[in-house]
Design an enzyme around this catalytic site. Structure first.
Site, PDB file in Angstrom:
ATOM      1  N   LYS A   1       0.702  -1.115  -0.084  1.00 28.29           N
ATOM      2  CA  LYS A   1       0.023  -0.020  -0.009  1.00 28.29           C
ATOM      3  C   LYS A   1       0.855   1.226  -0.116  1.00 28.29           C
ATOM      4  O   LYS A   1       1.893   1.139   0.362  1.00 28.29           O
ATOM      5  CB  LYS A   1      -0.792  -0.037   1.136  1.00 28.29           C
ATOM      6  CG  LYS A   1      -1.943  -0.851   1.230  1.00 28.29           C
ATOM      7  CD  LYS A   1      -2.888  -0.898   2.698  1.00 28.29           C
ATOM      8  CE  LYS A   1      -3.854  -2.050   2.785  1.00 28.29           C
ATOM      9  NZ  LYS A   1      -5.000  -1.842   1.652  1.00 28.29           N
TER      10      LYS A   1
ATOM     11  N   ARG B   1      -9.849 -12.041   1.727  1.00 30.58           N
ATOM     12  CA  ARG B   1     -10.717 -12.864   1.125  1.00 30.58           C
ATOM     13  C   ARG B   1      -9.977 -14.306   1.092  1.00 30.58           C
ATOM     14  O   ARG B   1     -10.587 -15.381   1.293  1.00 30.58           O
ATOM     15  CB  ARG B   1     -11.118 -12.432  -0.322  1.00 30.58           C
ATOM     16  CG  ARG B   1     -10.004 -12.352  -1.208  1.00 30.58           C
ATOM     17  CD  ARG B   1     -10.489 -11.607  -2.413  1.00 30.58           C
ATOM     18  NE  ARG B   1     -10.553  -9.951  -2.394  1.00 30.58           N
ATOM     19  CZ  ARG B   1     -10.990  -9.328  -3.083  1.00 30.58           C
ATOM     20  NH1 ARG B   1     -11.330  -9.581  -4.368  1.00 30.58           N
ATOM     21  NH2 ARG B   1     -11.247  -8.026  -2.761  1.00 30.58           N
TER      22      ARG B   1
HETATM   23  N1  BES Z   1      -8.097  -4.018   4.150  1.00 30.22           N
HETATM   24  C1  BES Z   1      -7.941  -3.656   2.956  1.00 30.22           C
HETATM   25  C2  BES Z   1      -9.603  -2.836   2.658  1.00 30.22           C
HETATM   26  C3  BES Z   1      -9.315  -1.621   3.169  1.00 30.22           C
HETATM   27  C4  BES Z   1      -8.829  -0.642   2.462  1.00 30.22           C
HETATM   28  C5  BES Z   1     -10.227  -1.325   4.133  1.00 30.22           C
HETATM   29  C6  BES Z   1      -8.855   0.511   3.039  1.00 30.22           C
HETATM   30  C7  BES Z   1     -10.392   0.115   4.659  1.00 30.22           C
HETATM   31  C8  BES Z   1      -9.588   1.011   4.133  1.00 30.22           C
HETATM   32  C9  BES Z   1      -8.240  -4.885   2.093  1.00 30.22           C
HETATM   33  O1  BES Z   1      -7.308  -6.040   2.542  1.00 30.22           O
HETATM   34  C10 BES Z   1      -7.631  -4.436   0.601  1.00 30.22           C
HETATM   35  O2  BES Z   1      -6.559  -4.123   0.591  1.00 30.22           O
HETATM   36  N2  BES Z   1      -8.579  -4.415  -0.359  1.00 30.22           N
HETATM   37  C11 BES Z   1      -8.184  -4.073  -1.553  1.00 30.22           C
HETATM   38  C12 BES Z   1      -8.735  -5.137  -2.414  1.00 30.22           C
HETATM   39  C13 BES Z   1      -8.036  -4.794  -4.020  1.00 30.22           C
HETATM   40  C14 BES Z   1      -6.575  -5.011  -4.137  1.00 30.22           C
HETATM   41  C15 BES Z   1      -8.920  -5.438  -4.950  1.00 30.22           C
HETATM   42  C16 BES Z   1      -8.681  -2.547  -1.697  1.00 30.22           C
HETATM   43  O3  BES Z   1      -9.846  -2.383  -1.308  1.00 30.22           O
HETATM   44  O4  BES Z   1      -7.950  -1.771  -2.473  1.00 30.22           O
HETATM   45 MN    MN Z   2      -5.488  -5.613   1.864  1.00 30.12          MN
END
Ligand code: BES
Ligand code: MN
Ligand code: ZN
Length: 498
Positions: free
Chosen positions: A279, A353
């Site tokens: 990230k 997931r």
């Molecule tokens: N934990 C995150 C989702 C998230 C992001 C929750 C920001 C709250 C704030 C999850 O594991 C994630 O990173 N999801 C990705 C999925 C994508 C790579 C398809 C996302 O939402 O960017």
């Molecule tokens: Mn994630």
């Protein structure tokens, strides 16, 4: 905090502070009017000065009211009378409780607005107790010196109109207190940073929740045990971390032996850096909250135990970190889940997931009546619904409707999104049974589509709580949601047999 509901004359209540709701245009509630009559029109005289306009959030303390046994009165703005609902009562009272904590008062009594049925009394008291508990919440475990308020509020009582309302109000206070216990637990573990709240720590918290509770049994599976179960998806996420993954299982046995349990499955990712698909730095600290689903499962089970609910509930919390490492998942890696289905990991940041799918397969062994998973799963859910509603997706309309009713009833909102088959091809992979991401569109839905491939054996609903589980910015902190929604859902399931 203690709560008692009473009927009687407001001017004769011995309280450190009577909280008196006022609508705009100087309109008093029925109990406010009795108080005004008894005090020779004092309230109306104050209101005529026009300093107090009764906006929601406005408060005014009045000291030493005459012809009244309370030491203080506090005017509480309730906004427009015709726009008022129980939902507004919490936000109206929250600043009042905060202010009271700065005062010398350690108890108070809320005059309930003129609601003539028991059901609205129930809702109003639920909101008020939740607001009092929210005002009292502090998280200072990590400060070198904790600064508790000098005079915390010890009791919040309620003045209602009729005897049946006393019963409804007392029932509401009991439910609200249990929900507050669960919410506090969820907030506490969620607010802890990733270096303290690791999967091992989360497992210990679950175990200590079980201690001394006869109806609650907690077990924790190790990586070795998960290996033997074939949980290749979950373990692939954990491989990039030095902290061992845990699969936490809580069994609350309040119902008849043999009655099918409700299973709650909560994402317990104690820190999500994204893995190799790392990230960006901005606000990455907030990814300590990626275990809020798991925290809400702990909180809900704590509430069930406090209420001694006559229902069987199983909590399953897959817990891991997601970090970049030489042994971490790489984009393109293919893993085999416990279900036997293979997954091409195109983005290592879609890890929620991966840990959930194995936990959901594992949950089949409990032959659940229904399964609800709770996860901070997608940033897309924040784009869709913001911080107001959890995203709800389900393979069963009846279960979805039950959750929507519980969301209305608790004020902890959820909003259903579709899970149409037409979204499924977004997960097609050239190399495995499915990919772990579905492209740019409908991210919350494709995440749920992924999970739906592991939940065919039972009625299932998914709550994406990415937007509601914590607040950012100046008020940064966990909310404890959706403990109120889940507890309400279980309460309603029990009422049939209670
Ligand atoms: N934990 C995150 C989702 C998230 C992001 C929750 C920001 C709250 C704030 C999850 O594991 C994630 O990173 N999801 C990705 C999925 C994508 C790579 C398809 C996302 O939402 O960017
Ligand atoms: Mn994630
Ligand atoms: Zn995550």
């Amino acid at each position: 905090m203690e709560h008692v509901c009473k009927v009687g004359a407001p001017e004769r209540m011995k309280s450190a502070c009577l909280l008196v709701g006022v609508f705009k245009k100087n309109r008093l509630t029925d109990l406010g009017q009795s108080l005004d009559d008894a005090t020779g029109g004092y309230l109306k005289r104050v209101l005529r000065r026009q300093d107090f306009v009764a906006d929601i959030g406005q408060t005014q303390i009045l000291y030493d009211p005459q012809e009244c046994t309370a030491t203080r009165l506090m005017l509480i703005g309730l906004g427009e009378e015709k726009e008022f609902s129980a939902r507004k009562f919490g936000p109206a009272l929250l600043p009042a409780f905060r202010l009271l904590q700065q005062s010398g008062a350690t108890d108070c009594m809320v005059l309930l607005p003129s609601q003539h049925d028991d059901d609205s009394t129930y809702r109003l008291v639920r909101e008020a107790v939740a607001a009092a508990e929210a005002a009292a919440y502090r998280f200072d475990q990590c400060k070198s010196e904790s600064k508790p308020p000098k005079k915390p509020i010890r009791r919040v009582d309620f003045l209602v109109h009729t005897r049946p309302q006393v019963n409804a109000g007392n029932r509401a206070a009991k439910h609200a207190q249990a929900i507050a216990t669960g919410t506090r637990l969820a907030k506490d573990v969620a607010n802890l940073p990733g270096n303290i709240c690791t999967p091992t720590y989360l497992a210990e918290q679950a175990q200590s929740l079980g201690r001394g509770k006869r109806k609650l049994k907690v077990t924790v599976l190790t990586e070795k045990q998960m290996q033997n179960l074939g949980m290749g998806a979950l373990l692939s996420v954990s491989r990039g971390s030095r902290q061992p993954a845990k699969l936490i299982v809580l069994k609350y046995k309040g119902g008849k032996p043999g009655a099918k349990p409700v299973a709650l499955v909560g994402k317990g990712l104690t820190f999500d850096a994204g893995g190799i698909s790392i990230k960006s730095a901005a606000a990455m600290d907030e990814m300590k909250y990626d275990m809020c689903g798991g925290a809400s499962v702990l909180g809900t089970i704590a509430a069930c135990a406090e209420l001694d609910l006559p229902i069987n509930v199983v909590g399953v919390i897959p817990s891991s970190e997601n970090l970049p490492d030489g042994d971490a998942n790489k984009p393109g890696d293919i893993v085999t889940s416990m279900s036997g289905q293979t997954i091409e990991i195109l983005n290592t940041d879609a890890e929620g997931r991966l840990i959930l799918c194995d936990a959901l397969t594992y949950t089949e062994r409990f032959e659940p009546a229904a399964v609800i998973d709770v996860a901070t799963l997608t940033g897309a859910c924040i784009i869709a619904l913001g911080d107001q509603a959890s995203g709800l997706l389900a393979n069963n309309d009846k279960l979805a409707d039950e959750l929507l009713e519980a969301s209305e009833g608790s004020g902890d909102r959820a909003w259903r999104l579709p899970l149409w088959d037409e979204y499924q091809p977004q997960l097609d992979s050239n190399f495995a049974d499915m990919a772990n991401i579905g492209g740019r569109g409908a991210g919350t839905i494709t995440a749920a589509c992924f999970l739906s491939r592991y939940t065919k054996a039972y009625p299932w609903a998914h709550l994406d709580i990415a937007g509601v589980a914590w607040l950012g910015g100046k008020e940064k902190g966990a909310t404890g949601r959706p403990v109120p929604l889940l507890t309400e859902f279980l309460l309603r399931r029990c009422r049939v047999s209670m």
